[in-house]
Design an enzyme around this catalytic site. Structure first.
Site, mmCIF file in Angstrom:
data_model
loop_
_atom_site.group_PDB
_atom_site.id
_atom_site.type_symbol
_atom_site.label_atom_id
_atom_site.label_comp_id
_atom_site.label_asym_id
_atom_site.label_seq_id
_atom_site.Cartn_x
_atom_site.Cartn_y
_atom_site.Cartn_z
ATOM 1 N N LYS A 13 -0.565 -4.228 6.686
ATOM 2 C CA LYS A 13 0.491 -5.058 7.050
ATOM 3 C C LYS A 13 1.786 -4.537 6.760
ATOM 4 O O LYS A 13 2.663 -4.929 7.612
ATOM 5 C CB LYS A 13 0.126 -6.060 5.573
ATOM 6 C CG LYS A 13 -1.160 -6.803 5.242
ATOM 7 C CD LYS A 13 -0.945 -7.833 4.243
ATOM 8 C CE LYS A 13 -0.786 -7.426 2.824
ATOM 9 N NZ LYS A 13 -1.795 -6.329 2.442
ATOM 10 N N ARG A 88 0.625 -13.825 -3.229
ATOM 11 C CA ARG A 88 -0.523 -13.097 -3.685
ATOM 12 C C ARG A 88 -1.444 -14.000 -4.514
ATOM 13 O O ARG A 88 -2.610 -13.884 -4.862
ATOM 14 C CB ARG A 88 -0.464 -11.821 -4.336
ATOM 15 C CG ARG A 88 -0.726 -10.747 -3.416
ATOM 16 C CD ARG A 88 -0.143 -9.370 -4.371
ATOM 17 N NE ARG A 88 -0.696 -8.153 -3.857
ATOM 18 C CZ ARG A 88 -0.165 -7.232 -3.082
ATOM 19 N NH1 ARG A 88 0.900 -7.347 -2.558
ATOM 20 N NH2 ARG A 88 -0.889 -6.062 -2.886
ATOM 21 N N ARG A 127 -4.259 7.394 2.809
ATOM 22 C CA ARG A 127 -2.789 6.849 3.061
ATOM 23 C C ARG A 127 -1.993 7.751 2.201
ATOM 24 O O ARG A 127 -1.972 8.324 0.923
ATOM 25 C CB ARG A 127 -2.703 5.524 2.446
ATOM 26 C CG ARG A 127 -1.195 5.218 2.580
ATOM 27 C CD ARG A 127 -1.301 3.757 2.522
ATOM 28 N NE ARG A 127 -1.305 3.033 1.124
ATOM 29 C CZ ARG A 127 -1.201 1.421 1.070
ATOM 30 N NH1 ARG A 127 -0.857 0.955 2.238
ATOM 31 N NH2 ARG A 127 -1.450 1.256 -0.062
ATOM 32 N N ARG A 160 0.322 7.675 -3.466
ATOM 33 C CA ARG A 160 0.565 6.627 -4.451
ATOM 34 C C ARG A 160 -0.640 6.566 -5.484
ATOM 35 O O ARG A 160 -1.666 6.588 -5.260
ATOM 36 C CB ARG A 160 0.658 5.046 -3.591
ATOM 37 C CG ARG A 160 1.788 4.739 -3.201
ATOM 38 C CD ARG A 160 1.923 3.571 -2.382
ATOM 39 N NE ARG A 160 1.154 2.257 -3.103
ATOM 40 C CZ ARG A 160 0.866 1.260 -2.442
ATOM 41 N NH1 ARG A 160 1.499 0.944 -1.397
ATOM 42 N NH2 ARG A 160 0.446 0.269 -3.092
ATOM 43 N N ARG A 171 -8.014 -3.071 -7.154
ATOM 44 C CA ARG A 171 -7.113 -3.797 -6.431
ATOM 45 C C ARG A 171 -7.931 -4.736 -5.598
ATOM 46 O O ARG A 171 -7.527 -5.733 -5.165
ATOM 47 C CB ARG A 171 -6.195 -2.819 -5.748
ATOM 48 C CG ARG A 171 -4.954 -2.411 -6.539
ATOM 49 C CD ARG A 171 -4.469 -0.995 -5.882
ATOM 50 N NE ARG A 171 -3.626 -1.457 -4.893
ATOM 51 C CZ ARG A 171 -3.394 -0.592 -3.712
ATOM 52 N NH1 ARG A 171 -3.663 0.768 -3.851
ATOM 53 N NH2 ARG A 171 -2.509 -1.131 -2.868
HETATM 54 P P1 AMP Z 1 1.337 -3.321 -2.488
HETATM 55 O O1 AMP Z 1 2.230 -2.133 -2.043
HETATM 56 O O2 AMP Z 1 1.589 -4.454 -1.707
HETATM 57 O O3 AMP Z 1 -0.104 -2.999 -2.410
HETATM 58 O O4 AMP Z 1 1.807 -3.589 -4.148
HETATM 59 C C1 AMP Z 1 1.376 -2.760 -4.945
HETATM 60 C C2 AMP Z 1 1.394 -3.208 -6.360
HETATM 61 O O5 AMP Z 1 2.478 -4.258 -6.478
HETATM 62 C C3 AMP Z 1 0.201 -4.355 -6.283
HETATM 63 O O6 AMP Z 1 -1.291 -3.718 -6.663
HETATM 64 C C4 AMP Z 1 0.748 -5.244 -7.540
HETATM 65 O O7 AMP Z 1 0.444 -4.537 -8.815
HETATM 66 C C5 AMP Z 1 2.022 -5.293 -7.310
HETATM 67 N N1 AMP Z 1 2.500 -6.492 -6.334
HETATM 68 C C6 AMP Z 1 2.865 -6.412 -5.237
HETATM 69 N N2 AMP Z 1 3.239 -7.625 -4.583
HETATM 70 C C7 AMP Z 1 2.900 -8.499 -5.662
HETATM 71 C C8 AMP Z 1 2.802 -9.955 -5.821
HETATM 72 N N3 AMP Z 1 3.094 -10.666 -4.746
HETATM 73 N N4 AMP Z 1 2.300 -10.424 -6.927
HETATM 74 C C9 AMP Z 1 1.855 -9.720 -7.875
HETATM 75 N N5 AMP Z 1 1.955 -8.295 -7.934
HETATM 76 C C10 AMP Z 1 2.456 -7.549 -6.742
#
Ligand code: AMP
Length: 215
Positions: A13, A88, A127, A160, A171
């Site tokens: 994404k 989310r 990644r 990361r 996750r």
């Molecule tokens: P991502 O980079 O989108 O995979 O996000 C990394 C982490 O940030 C996730 O595993 C969550 O802990 C937190 N996070 C990102 N977006 C959200 C969201 N919309 N709601 C809650 N936690 C989020």
């Protein structure tokens, strides 16, 4: 154009949102990027968010909603935006609907990225992210020109901490439980379009652009 990119972590994404952002001139809003920036700056919000992110859990709704509200209200979002990683949860989605309705606008499309679970795991474990800019690579599929160095800014590439194996599993489980209900949620609103997210970045981009042009 107001878009949401929906799908499991690691489906691509963020990479596709970068490209669509450049092509259509609308900003990408990634809650993950905003939270990681807050963590890096050790702001109070970042310190609160870190404990959830390290476990692979979702950060509380009120924290991310505040971040998105601030961003979508900015002048640069007047022509539209791409939300990457938000909403989310169903309460986040309801809040987004209400936030946009107050401005008299609504979402145009929710693009649901579909790829098999094994491919998600292989993408996440390979990644590598730039520690200095939003660029993202993959050791096998999208390698940088020079190992460990960002092509765009020369920054150091890192894995990361939440892309490590144990956190990836949790996750994906969190996604299944809390985020996947949004597929039905947006299908019922007639906003959902499915995108086959498998394969090379360029191929996915081609399918995505075709899908956005058609709608
Ligand atoms: P991502 O980079 O989108 O995979 O996000 C990394 C982490 O940030 C996730 O595993 C969550 O802990 C937190 N996070 C990102 N977006 C959200 C969201 N919309 N709601 C809650 N936690 C989020």
């Amino acid at each position: 154009m107001r878009l949401v990119f929906l799908g499991a972590p690691g489906v691509g994404k963020g990479t596709q949102a970068e490209m669509v952002s450049a092509k259509y001139g609308i900003p990408k809003i990634s809650t993950g990027d905003l939270l990681r920036a807050a963590v890096a700056q050790k702001t109070p919000l970042g310190l609160e968010a870190k404990q959830f992110m390290d476990r692979g859990d979702l950060v509380p709704d009120k924290v991310v909603i505040g971040l998105v509200e601030e961003k979508t209200n900015a002048a640069e979002c007047a022509k539209g935006f791409i939300l990457d990683g938000f909403p989310r949860t169903v309460p986040q989605a309801d809040t987004l609907t209400g936030m946009l309705a107050k401005k008299g606008v609504s979402l145009d499309r929710v693009v649901y990225f579909v790829i098999p679970r094994e491919e998600v795991i292989s993408r996440l474990s390979g990644r590598r992210s730039c520690s200095n800019c939003p660029a993202v690579y993959h050791v096998e599929f999208v390698p940088p020109k020079q190992e460990g160095v960002c092509d765009d800014c020369g920054g150091t590439l890192i894995q990361r901490s939440d892309d490590q194996k144990e956190t990836v599993e949790s996750r994906l489980n969190v996604y299944e439980e809390q985020t996947s209900p949004l597929i039905q949620y947006y299908r019922e609103k007639n906003l959902l379009v499915e995108l086959n997210g498998s394969g090379a970045v360029e191929d996915v981009q081609g399918r995505l652009v075709a899908l956005l042009s058609a709608s």
